[in-house]
Design a protein around this motif. Structure first.
Motif, mmCIF file in Angstrom:
data_model
loop_
_atom_site.group_PDB
_atom_site.id
_atom_site.type_symbol
_atom_site.label_atom_id
_atom_site.label_comp_id
_atom_site.label_asym_id
_atom_site.label_seq_id
_atom_site.Cartn_x
_atom_site.Cartn_y
_atom_site.Cartn_z
ATOM 1 N N PHE A 57 -2.515 3.702 -11.661
ATOM 2 C CA PHE A 57 -2.302 3.442 -10.273
ATOM 3 C C PHE A 57 -3.140 2.090 -10.471
ATOM 4 O O PHE A 57 -2.661 1.218 -9.592
ATOM 5 N N LEU B 65 2.291 1.758 -3.394
ATOM 6 C CA LEU B 65 1.188 2.568 -4.259
ATOM 7 C C LEU B 65 1.093 3.977 -4.042
ATOM 8 O O LEU B 65 0.794 4.779 -5.023
ATOM 9 N N ALA C 17 1.063 -1.271 -0.070
ATOM 10 C CA ALA C 17 0.027 -0.046 -0.170
ATOM 11 C C ALA C 17 0.924 1.128 0.099
ATOM 12 O O ALA C 17 0.546 2.298 -0.627
ATOM 13 N N GLY D 295 -1.198 -1.194 -8.706
ATOM 14 C CA GLY D 295 -1.910 -2.099 -7.632
ATOM 15 C C GLY D 295 -2.246 -3.355 -8.196
ATOM 16 O O GLY D 295 -2.152 -4.194 -7.146
#
Length: 183
Positions: free
Chosen positions: A48, A28, A25, A52
């Motif tokens: 993104f 990201l 996370a 992800g």
């Protein structure tokens, strides 16, 4: 409550899982933060999403490896293979390993990954089959390097092929050790 569900080993495992998914996370978020400080980084929602999904794929692969066995050699082998695959996809999508991302030669790198995925499925993730699979991937990757040299495309493709071949071989060696430990 089941006493084994709160064992120290299970708690350690949970801590590693939380740390791993938290790290994904945070990774990201890096481009999002970078976009606030430099015009050099401009990611779309699609960028993104793809990043992800790539992180989730690696995380899921590591989870699968951890559930497959407690053998550290196996887990390291899977980690090396997954990280290598991640780097191939990331580099190819971002800038292309050989020239631009749309260059046809980049498809050969994806071909090596496709063969590895097929071999993993057919071998059902078993260590002996994975060792053989990664040896095939290393051989195919070396062949990609030879094609890049023969076609006089660029040195980046050759360097990437050499590095990836070595990483696939390392993973194969670790899977082989895991297979011996299981036998």
């Amino acid at each position: 409550m089941n006493p084994s569900s709160t064992s120290p080993a299970r708690m350690r495992s949970q801590a590693w899982r939380i740390a791993g998914w938290s790290a994904a996370a945070l990774l990201l978020l890096v481009p999002l933060v970078a976009m606030q400080f430099t015009p050099e980084v401009r990611w779309s929602a699609g960028d993104f999403l793809v990043f992800g999904l790539m992180l989730a794929g690696v995380g899921a692969g590591l989870e699968l490896a951890a559930r497959q066995t407690a053998d550290l050699q196996y887990r390291l082998a899977a980690g090396v293979a997954l990280l290598s695959a991640f780097l191939v996809v990331w580099a190819n999508l971002a800038v292309g390993i050989v020239g631009e991302p749309s260059h046809l030669a980049n498809g050969m790198f994806f071909g090596v990954l496709a063969s590895g995925l097929l071999g993993s499925i057919l071998g059902r993730g078993q260590a002996p089959a994975m060792a053989a699979n990664l040896l095939v991937m290393a051989s195919l990757q070396a062949l990609v390097g030879l094609v890049v040299v023969a076609a006089e495309l660029d040195t980046a493709g050759l360097v990437a092929s050499v590095v990836l071949s070595l990483l696939w071989l390392l993973s194969a060696l670790l899977f082989r050790r895991a297979a011996r430990a299981q036998a």
